[in-house]
Write a protein that holds these residues in place. Structure first.
Motif, PDB file in Angstrom:
ATOM      1  N   ASP A 124       0.818  -1.211   0.000  1.00 22.09           N
ATOM      2  CA  ASP A 124       0.000   0.000   0.000  1.00 22.09           C
ATOM      3  C   ASP A 124       0.854   1.264   0.000  1.00 22.09           C
ATOM      4  N   ARG A 415     -12.355   1.373   6.873  1.00 19.09           N
ATOM      5  CA  ARG A 415     -11.587   0.182   7.276  1.00 19.09           C
ATOM      6  C   ARG A 415     -12.446  -0.726   8.157  1.00 19.09           C
ATOM      7  N   ALA A 418     -14.741  -2.581   5.994  1.00 18.28           N
ATOM      8  CA  ALA A 418     -14.054  -3.612   5.209  1.00 18.28           C
ATOM      9  C   ALA A 418     -13.787  -4.861   6.033  1.00 18.28           C
ATOM     10  N   ASN A 419     -13.687  -4.718   7.359  1.00 19.52           N
ATOM     11  CA  ASN A 419     -13.396  -5.856   8.237  1.00 19.52           C
ATOM     12  C   ASN A 419     -14.652  -6.605   8.687  1.00 19.52           C
ATOM     13  N   ASP A 425     -20.380  -8.247  -1.038  1.00 16.96           N
ATOM     14  CA  ASP A 425     -19.288  -7.774  -1.889  1.00 16.96           C
ATOM     15  C   ASP A 425     -19.826  -6.631  -2.751  1.00 16.96           C
ATOM     16  N   ASP A 479     -13.306  -2.914  -5.328  1.00 20.57           N
ATOM     17  CA  ASP A 479     -14.063  -3.186  -4.114  1.00 20.57           C
ATOM     18  C   ASP A 479     -13.558  -2.283  -2.991  1.00 20.57           C
ATOM     19  N   SER A 481     -11.731  -2.891  -0.334  1.00 18.99           N
ATOM     20  CA  SER A 481     -10.299  -3.054  -0.029  1.00 18.99           C
ATOM     21  C   SER A 481      -9.450  -2.321  -1.054  1.00 18.99           C
ATOM     22  N   ARG A 485      -6.811   0.896  -0.540  1.00 23.86           N
ATOM     23  CA  ARG A 485      -5.426   0.928  -1.058  1.00 23.86           C
ATOM     24  C   ARG A 485      -5.200   2.181  -1.896  1.00 23.86           C
TER      25      ARG A 485
END
Length: 718
Positions: A124, A415, A418-419, A425, A479, A481, A485
């Motif tokens: 990243d 974040r 995302a977790n 999705d 997506d 994630s 990034r």
């Protein structure tokens, strides 16, 4: 092919809308084509129509075309233009990507054939690894040092220089290295070693290009499959390719020549990254049968701006200058570019802010105004001047956006999302919906809120959503994630999204952009050209670097569509010695009837016009000649009459206010300003705004509370 043929036939019918040179580039036969395109000459329109023409004429299928450029924004613009021609946005259509995005896609596909089951991951950001490497080499690990080291590693890799060769090549190429070259070489060596982990390989963006080139060079089956897939290549901004990118392009081509390149060597301003115009300059030598077309009709800027641009670059020297294009303005007449000289930088910034306000009052949108400078450190005085004038702005290419508390909170919320295991999705429009929902928890609302701070916070969140929409449209498979990034990469690269407001940007960050009104500021010798290309006696120490500095000014001038002002200051701080000279690049450009036509000299003479009144010490009456003394209202010789209890109370108030607004403490008031308040103990609004650093906006936002603190601590002292 039916839809494509119909669309491109329609595109062919629109060739009459192109000028003669654009049409010649579009209709050039299959094979090598070099388009030398000046600023504002319609290069994107030309290359997209060329692609459409090649497809409609049956020379190539749409899905056999790969068009590459250097920024996600430019790639997105290409895709939008191609989509309008029916050539992008679906499977089986033209691919328009950055070099790195194209390499990433290819490497993901070919990796199992080339490397096998060895896992790899795109990092990243380089900061953590470079910090470890710098620590091992005994070098500092602060942010600025790491940025310098990362730049050197990227330059070396882009220039195809191995770690063991860095020191020698840096010396040979007169590289301005941040530390001893052997130390930098050690950091580079450690960095590469640290990317080989027990869990697999870590790759940076340059590694994507290196591995892609190697796969095509070393594995005939990979090369055969790739070259069967892509047969036609288009490269935009070809003057900015690095040796590494050229190596990838050569691997893509093989022994073929179906290549169209577009560029302008006189806009080469990124040599510090390894970019070289040599490949553009030598194109006709490599391909003697190439068609070369020059685009010189400028549709962006008024003839007055175009004339100045031609005169700036007309003074250039060297091989690159030999390819200069004589731009021809196609727009109606506009105002003449203005030139202005000021006593010092604060005066220059204040005048520019006033001129910006005047443009805003005439209906020029804030987003269509830019203030451009040579180095990022110059932005501070303009941020201050615009803030005091109540004019919104964004610093492009700076850390400001991603360091804002609301943006940090927003990224943290993303974040967290995302977790989560219970979220579906999300890609494309669904990703945008997910981001909106996540940011609602940190202040994103459907309607713009009231209040200055609330609106600024809301605007940042809206900008994040707009960025997500842009990225999702450009990369439908993106997506959450992948979005995180991208945000991390942009934060590291200082690449914020666009928000409404005047743009503050360095000349490098402004490349590829344009505005209705542009202010080119700080045009003094030692700043533009930058000091390190000049010797101690102002003689030129590096001719090639000097010419690149001239090209920077040329790029800056050509960003303006209609309004353009060039200015400089004779001193850095208010009341300072006026020892600066206007940039040598302005010689012969300032009209005789301009108020700034007087030749600046190394004297203490004041320029013609109203006499500047310097602030004086409120105790002894001496002139105040530095920023801190001016803000305190007294010189350093005079004793301070500070109320320490009041100062502590003011600091406590500031802490609470900053925490409430989620701002850094110094953004509310600096320590110096609080000290001045504690010394002067203002009793009303007039006395408060008399303290430098407290303008109308801060008076409105904080004035009543500050005066209440002062009254509460001084009530019993009289």
């Amino acid at each position: 092919m039916e839809r494509v043929t119909a669309a491109t036939t329609q595109a062919q019918l629109r060739l009459d809308d192109l000028d003669a040179e654009q049409a010649a580039a579009v209709r050039a036969p299959r094979g090598p084509v070099c388009v030398l395109a000046g600023a504002g000459t319609g290069k994107t329109r030309t290359i997209t129509h060329r692609i459409a023409h090649l497809v409609s004429a049956g020379h190539v299928r749409a899905d056999q075309v790969l068009s590459v450029t250097f920024t996600a924004r430019a790639a997105g613009e290409l895709r939008n233009r191609l989509r309008a021609l029916g050539l992008s946005g679906e499977a089986g259509q033209v691919q328009a990507r950055t070099f790195h995005a194209a390499a990433l896609r290819q490497l993901k596909y070919f990796w199992p054939q080339v490397v096998g089951d060895v896992p790899w991951r795109l990092i990243d950001g380089k900061f953590p690894i470079v910090a470890q490497a710098a620590g091992r080499a005994g070098l500092p690990t602060d942010t600025d040092s790491l940025r310098d080291l990362i730049s050197e590693i990227e330059w070396a890799k882009g220039s195809l220089i191995a770690p063991e060769d860095y020191a020698g090549e840096a010396a040979r190429r007169h590289r301005d290295v941040p530390y001893e070259a052997k130390k930098v070489s050690a950091v580079y060596t450690y960095y590469e070693a640290l990317k080989n982990t027990p869990d697999g390989l870590l790759l940076d963006f340059d590694d994507l290009l290196l591995h892609t080139a190697a796969a095509l060079e070393d594995y005939s089956s990979v090369a055969e499959e790739f070259r069967g897939r892509y047969r036609c290549f288009v490269v935009d901004e070809y003057q900015d390719v690095t040796p590494l990118q050229q190596r990838v392009l050569d691997a893509w081509l093989g022994d073929r020549d179906d290549l169209t390149v577009v560029g302008d060597a006189n806009q080469t301003i990124y040599s510090f990254t390894g970019a070289s115009p040599t490949f553009l300059l030598d194109f006709s030598r490599r391909f003697p049968e190439a068609t070369v077309v020059r685009l010189e009709r400028d549709y962006r800027s008024t003839p007055q701006v175009v004339s100045l641009a031609n005169r700036v670059i007309g003074a250039a020297r060297g091989r690159i200058a030999g390819t200069r294009l004589q731009l021809i303005g196609q727009r109606p007449d506009g105002p003449e570019p203005a030139f202005a000289e000021y006593d010092d930088e604060p005066a220059e910034a204040a005048a520019v802010a006033k001129a910006v306000a005047k443009l805003l009052s005439k209906g020029v949108p804030a987003a269509e105004i830019a203030i451009l400078y040579r180095i990022n450190a110059q932005s501070e005085v303009y941020e201050q001047a615009l803030t005091e004038a109540g004019i919104p702005y964004q610093v492009r290419g700076g850390e400001g956006f991603f360091q804002r508390p609301e943006v940090r909170q927003a990224v943290s919320a993303l974040r967290t999302a995302a977790n989560r295991d219970d979220l579906p999705d999300a890609r494309g429009p669904k990703l945008v919906t997910l981001v909106r929902a996540a940011l609602a928890g940190v202040g994103l609302t459907k309607e713009e809120p009231v209040g200055v701070q609330a609106r600024e916070r809301w605007a940042s969140l809206v900008a994040l959503v707009a960025l997500t929409e842009e990225l999702a449209e450009a990369e439908p498979e993106l997506d959450l994630s992948g979005l995180l990034r991208e945000l991390a990469a942009r934060a590291e690269a200082r690449h914020p999204p666009t928000v409404q407001g005047v743009t503050l940007a360095s000349l490098h960050a402004a490349k590829g952009l344009e505005w209705d009104a542009v202010f080119l500021v700080g045009l003094a010798d030692g700043t533009l050209p930058i000091q390190h290309v000049l010797g101690p006696d102002a003689t030129v120490s590096d001719e090639a670097a000097l010419e690149e500095e001239r090209r920077l000014l040329y790029v800056g001038v050509t960003r303006a569509r209609e309004h353009l002002q060039l200015s400089w200051a004779l001193a850095r701080s208010a009341g300072g010695r006026k020892v600066r000279r206007r940039s040598r690049f302005l010689i012969g450009l300032v009209p005789d009837d301009s108020p700034a036509s007087r030749i600046a000299t190394h004297t203490t003479e004041r320029p013609s016009g109203p006499k500047r009144v310097h602030p004086t010490c409120r105790i002894c009456g001496r002139p105040l000649l530095n920023t801190q003394a001016t803000m305190l209202g007294r010189c350093s010789r005079c004793p301070a009459d500070i109320d320490t209890g009041l100062l502590e109370a003011l600091k406590e108030w500031r802490r609470e206010k900053a925490d409430e607004l989620k701002l850094p403490h110094f953004v509310v008031f600096s320590d110096t300003t609080l000290t001045a308040i504690a010394e002067q103990r203002p009793a009303d609004d007039r006395a408060l705004v008399a303290i430098p650093g407290i303008g109308a906006k801060k008076l409105q936002t904080y004035g009543a509370e500050v005066l209440a603190v002062v009254r509460s601590k001084t009530a019993g002292q009289k």
